[in-house]
Design a protein around this motif. Structure first.
Motif, short mmCIF file in Angstrom:
data_model
loop_
_atom_site.label_atom_id
_atom_site.label_comp_id
_atom_site.label_asym_id
_atom_site.label_seq_id
_atom_site.Cartn_x
_atom_site.Cartn_y
_atom_site.Cartn_z
N TYR A 1 -11.23 -67.28 -30.88
CA TYR A 1 -10.37 -66.40 -31.67
C TYR A 1 -9.95 -67.02 -32.99
CZ TYR A 1 -6.48 -63.36 -32.93
OH TYR A 1 -5.63 -62.51 -33.61
N TRP A 2 -9.31 -68.20 -32.95
CA TRP A 2 -8.85 -68.82 -34.19
C TRP A 2 -9.97 -69.52 -34.93
CZ3 TRP A 2 -5.00 -67.11 -36.63
CH2 TRP A 2 -3.86 -66.64 -35.97
N GLU A 3 -10.96 -70.00 -34.21
CA GLU A 3 -12.09 -70.65 -34.86
C GLU A 3 -12.86 -69.66 -35.75
OE1 GLU A 3 -11.42 -72.76 -30.88
OE2 GLU A 3 -11.22 -70.76 -31.73
N GLN A 4 -12.91 -68.40 -35.33
CA GLN A 4 -13.54 -67.37 -36.15
C GLN A 4 -12.75 -67.11 -37.43
OE1 GLN A 4 -14.37 -63.72 -33.98
NE2 GLN A 4 -14.84 -64.88 -32.12
N ARG A 5 -11.49 -67.52 -37.43
CA ARG A 5 -10.60 -67.28 -38.56
C ARG A 5 -10.39 -68.53 -39.41
NH1 ARG A 5 -10.10 -63.89 -34.59
NH2 ARG A 5 -9.27 -61.78 -34.90
N GLY A 6 -11.30 -69.49 -39.26
CA GLY A 6 -11.31 -70.64 -40.15
C GLY A 6 -10.75 -71.93 -39.58
N TYR A 7 -10.23 -71.87 -38.34
CA TYR A 7 -9.71 -73.09 -37.74
C TYR A 7 -10.86 -73.98 -37.27
CZ TYR A 7 -4.83 -71.50 -37.67
OH TYR A 7 -3.57 -71.10 -38.03
N SER A 8 -10.63 -75.29 -37.31
CA SER A 8 -11.65 -76.26 -36.92
C SER A 8 -12.09 -76.05 -35.48
CB SER A 8 -11.09 -77.67 -37.08
OG SER A 8 -11.89 -78.62 -36.42
N ASP A 9 -13.40 -76.07 -35.25
CA ASP A 9 -13.89 -75.93 -33.89
C ASP A 9 -13.69 -77.20 -33.08
OD1 ASP A 9 -15.22 -74.40 -31.81
OD2 ASP A 9 -16.91 -75.77 -32.09
N SER A 10 -13.75 -78.36 -33.73
CA SER A 10 -13.52 -79.62 -33.00
C SER A 10 -12.06 -79.77 -32.64
CB SER A 10 -13.97 -80.81 -33.85
OG SER A 10 -13.17 -80.94 -35.01
N ALA A 11 -11.15 -79.31 -33.50
CA ALA A 11 -9.71 -79.28 -33.24
C ALA A 11 -9.12 -80.63 -32.88
CB ALA A 11 -9.40 -78.26 -32.14
N ASP A 12 -9.72 -81.71 -33.33
CA ASP A 12 -9.18 -83.03 -33.05
C ASP A 12 -7.85 -83.21 -33.78
OD1 ASP A 12 -11.40 -83.64 -31.53
OD2 ASP A 12 -12.46 -84.64 -33.17
N THR A 13 -6.84 -83.69 -33.06
CA THR A 13 -5.52 -83.84 -33.67
C THR A 13 -5.50 -84.93 -34.74
OG1 THR A 13 -4.88 -85.27 -31.82
CG2 THR A 13 -4.25 -82.95 -31.70
N SER A 14 -6.52 -85.75 -34.78
CA SER A 14 -6.61 -86.78 -35.81
C SER A 14 -7.13 -86.23 -37.13
CB SER A 14 -7.53 -87.92 -35.34
OG SER A 14 -8.84 -87.43 -35.11
N GLU A 15 -7.50 -84.95 -37.13
CA GLU A 15 -8.07 -84.32 -38.32
C GLU A 15 -7.33 -83.03 -38.63
OE1 GLU A 15 -12.61 -85.82 -37.15
OE2 GLU A 15 -12.14 -83.69 -37.30
N SER A 16 -7.57 -82.47 -39.80
CA SER A 16 -6.98 -81.20 -40.18
C SER A 16 -7.48 -80.10 -39.24
CB SER A 16 -7.36 -80.84 -41.63
OG SER A 16 -6.95 -79.52 -41.93
N PHE A 17 -6.60 -79.17 -38.94
CA PHE A 17 -6.98 -78.08 -38.03
C PHE A 17 -7.66 -76.94 -38.77
CE2 PHE A 17 -2.67 -77.14 -39.44
CZ PHE A 17 -2.76 -75.83 -39.84
N TYR A 18 -7.63 -76.97 -40.09
CA TYR A 18 -8.18 -75.84 -40.84
C TYR A 18 -9.38 -76.30 -41.66
CZ TYR A 18 -8.21 -71.26 -43.06
OH TYR A 18 -8.55 -70.00 -43.46
N ASN A 19 -10.46 -75.53 -41.59
CA ASN A 19 -11.66 -75.85 -42.37
C ASN A 19 -11.47 -75.42 -43.81
OD1 ASN A 19 -13.19 -76.85 -40.17
ND2 ASN A 19 -13.68 -74.76 -39.53
N ARG A 20 -11.51 -76.37 -44.71
CA ARG A 20 -11.34 -76.05 -46.13
C ARG A 20 -12.69 -75.93 -46.82
NH1 ARG A 20 -6.97 -79.19 -44.76
NH2 ARG A 20 -4.96 -78.41 -45.45
#
Length: 219
Positions: free
Chosen positions: A200-219
């Motif tokens: 759901y959120w990955e389709q809306r630009g959120y990172s698919d890996s979702a690692d907390t050490s990285e940004s959650f949003y794909n820029r």
């Protein structure tokens, strides 16, 4: 810091005599939330913001079925009681980090997703695990992540059964992942060979890996 221990199931009880038999049978009392564990301060069950896509779901547990499907040797359908009775129980302190800027450290109790998948029999082609919720929410994680880590499907938090707002009957404890991977109200676990699947959120630009050490949003 993470703690893992097998077989923890805390059922507070009061012993009272049965006037008909003379035996002392346990009478179950309501669970009490704990706020510390092995010297660690825990967040409260109430320290969460409601941010689901359709609001809290109130699942009829008598009708609830967990389906494990997709690239498996045998599709599996389990009731809530079957899951709790069949699989070992584990507890683990894990912190959820939400993209909204808050976090909560909780003692989670549940069963390992790995155990459920092993019973269903993962097809060698499978590389992705897709989770689907009662409200239509979806997310996915690599099969390797699920199998190599002790990833819980939790039914209790801080010694109390998950409230409906927290995902009863089951919430995924996706450690080291941003909160949108912590899917609530899980009803389907699907094994897939499509690593490009986006929830759901990955389709809306959120990172698919979702690692907390990285940004959650794909820029």
């Amino acid at each position: 810091m993470i703690f893992l221990c097998a077989g923890i199931l805390i059922l507070p009880a009061l012993i009272g005599a049965d006037s008909r038999t003379g035996r002392s049978d346990p009478q179950t009392l309501a669970a009490v939330e704990i706020r510390s564990y092995q010297g660690l301060d825990l967040s409260s069950v109430n320290d969460f913001r409601e941010n689901s896509i359709l609001g809290p779901r109130y699942v009829d547990i008598s009708r609830y079925r967990l389906i494990i499907t997709g690239l498996v040797a045998e599709e599996t359908v389990l009731t809530y009681d079957e899951i709790l009775l069949k699989y070992p129980h584990y507890s683990k302190v894990v912190t959820l980090y939400c993209v909204e800027g808050w976090d909560a450290t909780i003692l989670w109790e549940g069963v390992l997703v790995r155990d459920l998948i092993n019973d269903a029999g993962a097809d060698p082609r499978a590389n992705t695990v897709i989770f689907r919720a009662d409200d239509g929410y979806t997310t996915s994680l690599p099969l390797e992540y699920i199998m190599d880590k002790d990833i819980l499907m939790a039914y209790r938090m801080n010694n109390v059964t998950l409230p409906a707002e927290r995902g009863y009957p089951f919430q995924l404890v996706a450690e080291d992942k941003w909160g949108y991977k912590w899917i609530k109200w899980i009803e389907t676990i699907e094994l897939s060979d499509d690593p490009s699947y986006r929830g759901y959120w990955e389709q809306r630009g959120y990172s698919d890996s979702a690692d907390t050490s990285e940004s959650f949003y794909n820029r």
